[in-house]
Design an enzyme around this catalytic site. Structure first.
Site, PDB file in Angstrom:
ATOM      1  N   SER A 167       0.858  -1.182   0.000  1.00 20.17           N
ATOM      2  CA  SER A 167       0.000   0.000   0.000  1.00 20.17           C
ATOM      3  C   SER A 167       0.897   1.235   0.000  1.00 20.17           C
ATOM      4  O   SER A 167       1.827   1.310  -0.798  1.00 20.17           O
ATOM      5  CB  SER A 167      -0.942  -0.045   1.214  1.00 20.17           C
ATOM      6  OG  SER A 167      -1.885   1.005   1.158  1.00 20.17           O
ATOM      7  N   THR A 168       0.671   2.164   0.908  1.00 23.38           N
ATOM      8  CA  THR A 168       1.443   3.404   0.925  1.00 23.38           C
ATOM      9  C   THR A 168       2.936   3.116   1.081  1.00 23.38           C
ATOM     10  O   THR A 168       3.344   2.371   1.962  1.00 23.38           O
ATOM     11  CB  THR A 168       0.975   4.303   2.083  1.00 23.38           C
ATOM     12  OG1 THR A 168      -0.433   4.520   1.957  1.00 23.38           O
ATOM     13  CG2 THR A 168       1.704   5.631   2.051  1.00 23.38           C
ATOM     14  N   HIS A 194      -2.351  -1.144  -3.407  1.00 25.77           N
ATOM     15  CA  HIS A 194      -3.350  -0.098  -3.183  1.00 25.77           C
ATOM     16  C   HIS A 194      -2.836   1.185  -3.822  1.00 25.77           C
ATOM     17  O   HIS A 194      -1.766   1.688  -3.455  1.00 25.77           O
ATOM     18  CB  HIS A 194      -3.560   0.141  -1.686  1.00 25.77           C
ATOM     19  CG  HIS A 194      -4.065  -1.059  -0.952  1.00 25.77           C
ATOM     20  ND1 HIS A 194      -3.981  -1.177   0.419  1.00 25.77           N
ATOM     21  CD2 HIS A 194      -4.665  -2.195  -1.386  1.00 25.77           C
ATOM     22  CE1 HIS A 194      -4.504  -2.322   0.795  1.00 25.77           C
ATOM     23  NE2 HIS A 194      -4.927  -2.967  -0.275  1.00 25.77           N
ATOM     24  N   MET A 283      -0.438   1.201   5.328  1.00 29.81           N
ATOM     25  CA  MET A 283      -1.218   1.481   6.525  1.00 29.81           C
ATOM     26  C   MET A 283      -2.369   0.490   6.631  1.00 29.81           C
ATOM     27  O   MET A 283      -2.888   0.004   5.626  1.00 29.81           O
ATOM     28  CB  MET A 283      -1.756   2.910   6.470  1.00 29.81           C
ATOM     29  CG  MET A 283      -2.590   3.307   7.668  1.00 29.81           C
ATOM     30  SD  MET A 283      -2.804   5.089   7.783  1.00 29.81           S
ATOM     31  CE  MET A 283      -1.204   5.576   8.413  1.00 29.81           C
ATOM     32  N   ASP A 286      -4.666  -4.819   5.976  1.00 27.08           N
ATOM     33  CA  ASP A 286      -4.952  -5.666   4.818  1.00 27.08           C
ATOM     34  C   ASP A 286      -3.773  -6.602   4.570  1.00 27.08           C
ATOM     35  O   ASP A 286      -2.615  -6.172   4.544  1.00 27.08           O
ATOM     36  CB  ASP A 286      -5.224  -4.809   3.578  1.00 27.08           C
ATOM     37  CG  ASP A 286      -5.927  -5.579   2.470  1.00 27.08           C
ATOM     38  OD1 ASP A 286      -6.588  -6.582   2.784  1.00 27.08           O
ATOM     39  OD2 ASP A 286      -5.822  -5.161   1.302  1.00 27.08           O
TER      40      ASP A 286
END
Length: 347
Positions: A167-168, A194, A283, A286
């Site tokens: 993700s991030t 993501h 973050m 998931d």
């Protein structure tokens, strides 16, 4: 208070962003730069917590400014891309390669007319999250040396599937791993990253350009094969069933679609002990539950360590659930995968 520096040659774009932040009590625009040169100078003078950066600007473009800022005074940077055409998306991922943390598309007509709060809410959440990330100095001419510190034995098994979730802070981490895979890599690789709406295809194209192995966006009904790298499209969960990829628009899981948990669970059910899962910076949680499914079916799970993560959220959640076999620095993951999949690492 979160101090934000706006960098965009468009007065309209800057006014829209300022209006959005005026509605908050914790985000303050401390400066406005109209080109990359001004952004560099104002970053040094104002010490912002976050820079929102346009890429196409006069005097000095955004890519050059990002490189300069990350080399001299590292600061979290969010790129706003003007369009979703190929050239602009390519520039957006080039910005990530130079040190930007994330990308979003600029607001369209609905945001300008004030009829949609979706962009505003997403932007505010992203600013609050990214401003907390501690970024490191980047000097493009110097490549840091890494000495692996992972000496844990690797569980034996016939591994056929590599599943990566991020993700991030993830795009550059994913790139570093996929770029290490040799062109004749035998396993199938699945990726859930993501990323902002409209950027998944560009992300796949970016990986494909930069890497020796073939990378493409997954399509519904595809039969996945060895040696492929498949990226989940935006706004779709990616699962596998009877050797076929299925894309669904079922409800989000962990507020995400695509969800890493959905992919990991699907692969665990379908491929069992042949799966190696890798969970990178991001973050939330998931992927943690998906790791449990992979472990229960005899697969192997690897989490990026805290020090090398931009955001130690998803790996931390998986570690807390005792769902991780190996905790490895990002720089050590390629070597670990090479040993697991018995590759030489030759390109």
């Amino acid at each position: 208070m979160i101090k934000v520096l706006l960098t965009d040659d468009s007065l309209l774009a800057r006014e829209i962003l300022k209006d959005i932040f005026r509605a908050t009590s914790d985000i303050l625009v401390v400066g406005e730069a109209v080109n990359g040169t001004e952004a560099v100078l104002m970053t040094e003078r104002l010490n912002p917590d976050l820079i929102i950066m346009d890429l196409m600007m006069p005097v000095m473009d955004g890519l050059t400014a990002i490189e300069e800022i990350m080399a001299r005074f590292p600061t979290p940077i969010l790129v706003l891309s003007a369009t979703l055409d190929d050239s602009e998306i390519n520039n957006a991922f080039a910005a990530i390669k130079r040190g930007a943390l994330d990308v979003m598309a600029k607001p369209g007509g609905e945001e300008i007319n004030g009829t949609s709060g979706g962009f505003s809410a997403t932007l505010i959440d992203k600013v609050r999250m990214l401003a907390r990330i501690k970024v490191i100095r980047r000097r493009p001419s110097i490549r840091p040396k890494f000495i692996p510190n992972n000496t844990l034995p690797l569980p034996a098994g016939d591994r056929q599937v590599l599943a990566i979730g991020a993700s991030t802070g993830g795009p550059q981490a994913v790139m570093s791993i996929v770029k290490s895979l040799p062109a004749d890599f035998k396993a199938t690789t699945f990726i859930v990253q993501h990323i902002a709406s409209g950027f998944a295809d560009g992300f796949a194209q970016w990986l494909n350009r930069e890497c020796s192995i073939s990378v493409r966006l997954a399509a519904d009904g595809d039969e996945f094969k060895q040696g492929e790298v498949l990226v989940a499209p935006g706004n779709h969960h990616m699962i596998v069933s009877d050797g076929v990829i299925r894309l669904t628009q079922d409800k989000p899981v962990n507020c995400c679609r695509p969800s890493i948990d959905v992919l990991f669970k699907s692969l665990a059910m379908e491929q069992g002990a042949r799966v190696v899962g890798v969970l990178l910076s991001g973050m939330g949680k998931d992927g943690a539950q998906g790791f449990i499914h992979i472990k229960e079916r005899g697969g192997l799970t690897i989490a990026q360590d805290e020090r090398s993560c931009a955001v130690f959220g998803m790996p931390k959640a998986a570690i807390a659930m005792n769902a991780v076999d190996l905790i490895v620095p990002l720089a050590g993951i390629p070597d670990t995968l090479s040993k697991i999949f018995h590759t030489t690492g030759d390109k």
